[in-house]
Scaffold this motif. Structure first.
Motif: not given
Length: 433
Positions: A375-381
């Motif tokens: 995941f990235d820091i925005q919580g997107q897979e």
């Protein structure tokens, strides 16, 4: 040989506990959608084909020597490129670094298949050469020397190794594919071919690496496959690795249908080789990709600390042969027996920070449905490295810093989450460029 665009791959092979590293080499993951080293621009010395030959890591830099040809003329010369990560390569501005010999010389038509040994601050290159006078169609082996990767001087004794007596298995062509020095003796692994025959793998030794070569009495060490098999027409050794107690030879094989693929043979004593039952281990790419017709001539580096393989290979479509990159990961244990695993574990990735490849290890005390997700820091897979049922065992996956579409992600913080049954854990990772 023919010459292709690649499907980007995000995840690398997940491997459990295995009896030996060979059994985890059945799946390789290609990098990106394009070759990592493309042909040169129109009119350049390497605008038609690139044949990978040798990759060495010297002073934290990956150094590649490769063969290039212009306009399908088959007059190969040798170039040099360097890289820090094995993916982004810079060609030497004054390539080629080893050119054809003078008219009438033994290597006036082609210099090809460089194999470089680095020792004591000196580079020693063995290479195949072909002349323009009778017997002009025979490949022989010469030597060049340098104190750096680019300024080479050919040995006055060239050629130093030629085909043996007429009628033998290697009487027409000989070309090197690996050079070793144990402090006392040089060992040259080479490919030999009989007039009207097929390439096979042999070995010779010399005390000075130049003269008095003695061929192994067991040659050829790896014969062609049976008629109709994938490697019955050609069997060309191209890379050798020491993996634990095993000697592994990666080779290019071709069958009667014209397909070129990559196979593996192993030996526990360095003399008696057995072809891997899962051969070929690496095959041509999907339709309409840059390596849809050919994969050949692998240069392989094995990292025992990560139990991982890195491979640079020649891939081709109908237009060009260029150089691509792939990886595979294994997990093994010294005593080759199962270890009792009592708890779930997700270890911190290594290396961290990383650019662009990092390894992630985890353990399962029992069979579970497993997800390993980035995941990235925005919580997107960003990518999913594992999604499916796995038995009890120790596992390792690698992330190559690419998203699910094959694009390299930006510098920044990323998270890896392991979900196994009711167990869940997340680690933080830092990608840098």
């Amino acid at each position: 040989m023919k010459k292709s665009l690649l499907i980007g791959m995000t995840m690398l092979l997940v491997s459990g506990l295995i009896d030996n590293p060979v059994s985890a080499q059945t799946t390789w993951e290609r990098y990106g959608r394009t070759p990592v080293l493309p042909v040169g621009p129109n009119g350049s010395w390497d605008d038609e084909n690139l044949l990978i030959s040798n990759v060495l890591e010297v002073e934290d830099t990956l150094r590649m020597w490769y063969s290039g040809a212009e306009d399908s003329n088959d007059h190969y010369a040798i170039g040099y490129a360097w890289s820090i990560d094995g993916i982004t390569w810079t060609k030497w501005v004054d390539n080629p670094i080893l050119e054809l010999g003078e008219i009438g010389s033994w290597d006036a038509s082609t210099v090809n298949f460089p194999r470089v040994l680095y020792q004591g601050g000196e580079y020693l290159m063995y290479y195949g050469g072909k002349g323009t006078t009778e017997p002009y169609d025979r490949i022989k082996i010469g030597i060049a020397r340098s104190s750096d990767p680019i300024n080479w001087t050919k040995d006055i004794n060239n050629p130093v190794f030629e085909g043996s007596a007429d009628g033998s298995w290697d009487d027409k062509h000989v070309a090197p594919f690996a050079i070793e020095f144990d402090g006392t003796e040089y060992t040259m692994w080479y490919n030999g071919r009989q007039s009207g025959g097929h390439y096979q793998v042999g070995r010779a030794v010399s005390t000075d690496g130049v003269t008095n070569w003695v061929r192994d009495t067991g040659n050829p060490l790896i014969p062609n496959g049976s008629y109709g098999s994938w490697d019955y027409w050609e069997l060309i050794g191209t890379s050798i690795c020491q993996v634990g107690d095993l000697v592994e030879i990666f080779y290019t094989g071709a069958g009667g249908n014209g397909a070129w693929n990559i196979g593996l043979a192993t030996s526990s004593d360095g003399d008696n080789f057995t072809k891997y039952s899962g051969n070929p281990i690496f095959t041509s790419g999907a339709s309409n990709t840059w390596d849809e017709d050919v994969v050949a001539y692998p240069a392989v580096i094995y990292d025992p600390n990560l139990s991982s393989y890195r491979i640079w290979y020649s891939g081709g479509d109908a237009n060009h042969v260029q150089i691509g990159y792939a990886t595979a990961t294994t997990t093994s244990i010294e005593d080759k027996e199962h270890v009792l695993i009592e708890t779930y574990i997700l270890n911190q990735n290594y290396p961290n920070p990383f650019n662009p490849i990092t390894s992630i290890q985890y353990s399962l005390p029992e069979a579970e449905q497993v997800k390993v997700t980035i995941f990235d820091i925005q919580g997107q897979e960003v990518a999913r490295l594992q999604d499916g049922s796995s038995p009890q065992g120790n596992y390792e996956v690698q992330w190559n810093g690419r998203d699910q579409f094959g694009y390299l992600v930006a510098t920044g913080v990323y998270f890896c989450r392991l979900e196994a049954g009711s167990y869940e854990k997340t680690i933080k990772m830092l990608m840098i460029k």
